[in-house]
Motif scaffolding. Structure first.
Motif, PDB file in Angstrom:
ATOM      1  N   GLY A  79       0.889  -1.042   0.009  1.00 39.63           N
ATOM      2  CA  GLY A  79       0.023  -0.055   0.040  1.00 39.63           C
ATOM      3  C   GLY A  79       0.866   1.383   0.018  1.00 39.63           C
ATOM      4  O   GLY A  79       0.618   2.244  -0.909  1.00 39.63           O
ATOM      5  N   ILE A  80       1.878   1.278   0.880  1.00 40.72           N
ATOM      6  CA  ILE A  80       2.950   2.408   0.881  1.00 40.72           C
ATOM      7  C   ILE A  80       3.378   2.829  -0.322  1.00 40.72           C
ATOM      8  O   ILE A  80       3.398   3.891  -0.947  1.00 40.72           O
ATOM      9  N   ASP A 135       0.898   3.982  -2.973  1.00 41.32           N
ATOM     10  CA  ASP A 135       0.553   5.524  -2.865  1.00 41.32           C
ATOM     11  C   ASP A 135       1.597   6.350  -3.272  1.00 41.32           C
ATOM     12  O   ASP A 135       1.303   7.361  -3.868  1.00 41.32           O
ATOM     13  N   LEU A 136       2.824   5.982  -3.050  1.00 34.77           N
ATOM     14  CA  LEU A 136       3.946   6.806  -3.481  1.00 34.77           C
ATOM     15  C   LEU A 136       4.168   6.930  -4.992  1.00 34.77           C
ATOM     16  O   LEU A 136       4.277   8.004  -5.565  1.00 34.77           O
ATOM     17  N   SER A 195       1.689   6.309  -7.116  1.00 31.64           N
ATOM     18  CA  SER A 195       0.578   7.275  -7.599  1.00 31.64           C
ATOM     19  C   SER A 195       0.648   8.533  -7.506  1.00 31.64           C
ATOM     20  O   SER A 195       0.224   9.270  -8.396  1.00 31.64           O
ATOM     21  N   LYS A 196       1.217   9.136  -6.233  1.00 33.27           N
ATOM     22  CA  LYS A 196       1.311  10.481  -6.229  1.00 33.27           C
ATOM     23  C   LYS A 196       2.479  11.088  -7.009  1.00 33.27           C
ATOM     24  O   LYS A 196       2.304  12.213  -7.668  1.00 33.27           O
ATOM     25  N   GLN A 244       8.856  12.318   0.241  1.00 31.65           N
ATOM     26  CA  GLN A 244       7.535  12.110   0.648  1.00 31.65           C
ATOM     27  C   GLN A 244       7.321  11.390   2.064  1.00 31.65           C
ATOM     28  O   GLN A 244       6.572  11.569   2.893  1.00 31.65           O
ATOM     29  N   LYS A 280       5.799  12.282   5.506  1.00 30.98           N
ATOM     30  CA  LYS A 280       4.934  11.522   6.511  1.00 30.98           C
ATOM     31  C   LYS A 280       5.481  11.415   7.825  1.00 30.98           C
ATOM     32  O   LYS A 280       4.711  11.359   8.779  1.00 30.98           O
TER      33      LYS A 280
END
Length: 450
Positions: A31-32, A35-36, A38-39, A57, A61
């Protein structure tokens, strides 16, 4: 020893993969990463490559619960600074030799912070002092916890960023006045390990550029560096401990080997002094034989071989022999028993002392000799103090040599025939006690290293 079950290569790989899968599921690694990525695809920053963007990023966090100005500053750390930080991290964590580790930390921190000087304060629990290594110092100096800005940062475990040092009451101007250097601004960050314990302080002085001072982005960079420095310092300490253990084990084994030879009194005393000095890294060592009949202590000069006699009641060695007790002194000039006359004549400076009685077997109610060590040598070439581990190793060493030294002292008090009879009675018991104690010390050293 516990029997270890051998596994084939496939089984090892299978277990390793299971461990990795479990870890990834527990921490939601997929998941981490998702997310990275995709961003990054949405932002598509032109001034950063993916590695730099991901590092930024992740840092944001981690700063989510920190002060707002640091979170904002993290977005302004330039890409080249992140690359420098990454390279510095690799170099710092690759070193394990203590002196080289400190040198690399200072060298890389200067590049990343773009400042005039870097100071690294490392807490030495053996002397309860902060040892200062700096880019402008040839030799380290020592600072008390709570002394100056670095000492305060260490005690409070809080960062300090001072734009104008001379307008800050915490700044000690004495060093500048002594050297002529002018400290304009500084940034000090505590070095905290994974257990939350403060290991020291890293301090950057005078940001390069006219009128420049350290900004929040510099705090981000130095904080990241401090995290890697804590890992490097731990590795260096483990390496130091391993070297000390190895040196002591080799010294004990060499000593055991030398005792198998039929040495004369003078050669025996010089051999004992040499091995004892290696065991605890002392600058100087003197072995005194106790002559009870003459009420004197006898030593043999290492350089000339001349026999020296002093009253048994004289000095620290005399008290050790008379009362058959261990004496440990951290600062000789703070102890009323110390006579500074020798230092005044020679220019030598005595700091730390340990005087250990070699107890006459089998009753151990009297000392047949005294081993006196002067000035504990630390790995930074500074003088330290003798600790409990030094005492334990020397006590084990004394058990090995007790019979041999007892013979030497008894020759002057009771005659050769009586000493040979004494040797027959005590040799087996003394060496057995020594071997048992030696084994215990080696096992404890191995446990501490692990």
């Amino acid at each position: 020893m516990q029997e270890i079950k051998m596994m084939d290569a496939d089984e090892v790989r299978e277990r390793a993969q299971e461990s990795v899968d479990t870890y990834c599921q527990k921490h939601d690694i997929q998941g981490i990463v998702g997310d990275l990525v995709s961003k990054y695809l949405l932002d598509r920053p032109e001034d950063m490559n993916p590695h730099e963007y991901f590092a930024q990023q992740l840092r944001l966090k981690m700063l989510a619960g920190d002060e707002a100005h640091l979170v904002e500053a993290a977005t302004k750390v330039p890409g080249y600074a992140l690359r420098q930080l990454f390279e510095a991290t690799k170099r710092i964590t690759s070193e394990i030799v203590p002196k080289e580790t400190i040198r690399v930390i200072i060298e890389e921190s200067l590049k990343v912070l773009n400042c005039d000087r870097i100071s690294l304060f490392v807490f030495d629990k053996r002397i309860e002092m902060l040892v200062l290594n700096a880019s402008n110092l040839e030799h380290p100096i020592r600072v008390r916890p709570g002394q100056g800005i670095a000492g305060t940062v260490f005690t409070n475990v809080q960062s300090v960023n001072i734009a104008d040092c001379y307008n800050d009451s915490r700044f000690d101007q004495s060093f500048d006045k002594e050297t002529g250097y002018v400290t304009h601004n500084l940034l000090a960050i505590p070095i905290v390990d994974f257990e939350g314990k403060c290991l020291g302080v890293i301090q950057a002085i005078n940001k390069n550029g006219a009128g420049q001072s350290f900004e929040p982005a510099d705090e981000i960079l130095l904080t990241n560096l401090a995290q890697q420095v804590s890992v490097a310092l731990h590795n260096a300490e483990f390496y130091r401990a391993a070297i000390v253990t190895s040196e002591r084990a080799n010294a004990l084994l060499n000593m055991m080997q030398s005792l198998t030879h039929d040495l004369g009194a003078q050669s025996l005393v010089l051999s004992v002094a040499t091995h004892a000095s290696t065991l605890v890294r002392a600058d100087r060592c003197t072995v005194f034989l106790v002559d009870d009949r003459a009420e004197e202590l006898i030593s043999i000069a290492n350089d000339s071989g001349i026999e020296i006699r002093i009253p048994k009641s004289h000095g620290i060695a005399g008290e050790c022999a008379t009362e058959n007790k261990l004496i440990v002194i951290d600062d000789a000039y703070e102890d009323a028993r110390f006579n500074p006359e020798y230092d005044e004549k020679t220019g030598y400076r005595t700091h730390s002392i340990i005087a250990l009685p070699v107890k006459r077997p089998p009753t151990k109610d009297k000392a047949c000799a005294v081993i006196q060590m002067i000035n504990k040598q630390e790995f930074d070439d500074e003088i330290g103090r003798f600790d409990d581990e030094d005492v334990q190793v020397l006590e084990t060493y004394a058990m090995f040599v007790a019979t041999q030294l007892a013979q030497s002292s008894l020759l002057s008090a009771r005659g050769k025939a009586n000493s040979e009879e004494f040797e027959t009675h005590t040799n087996t018991t003394s060496m057995k006690q020594g071997m048992d104690s030696f084994q215990g010390v080696i096992e404890e050293m191995d446990e501490e290293e692990d």
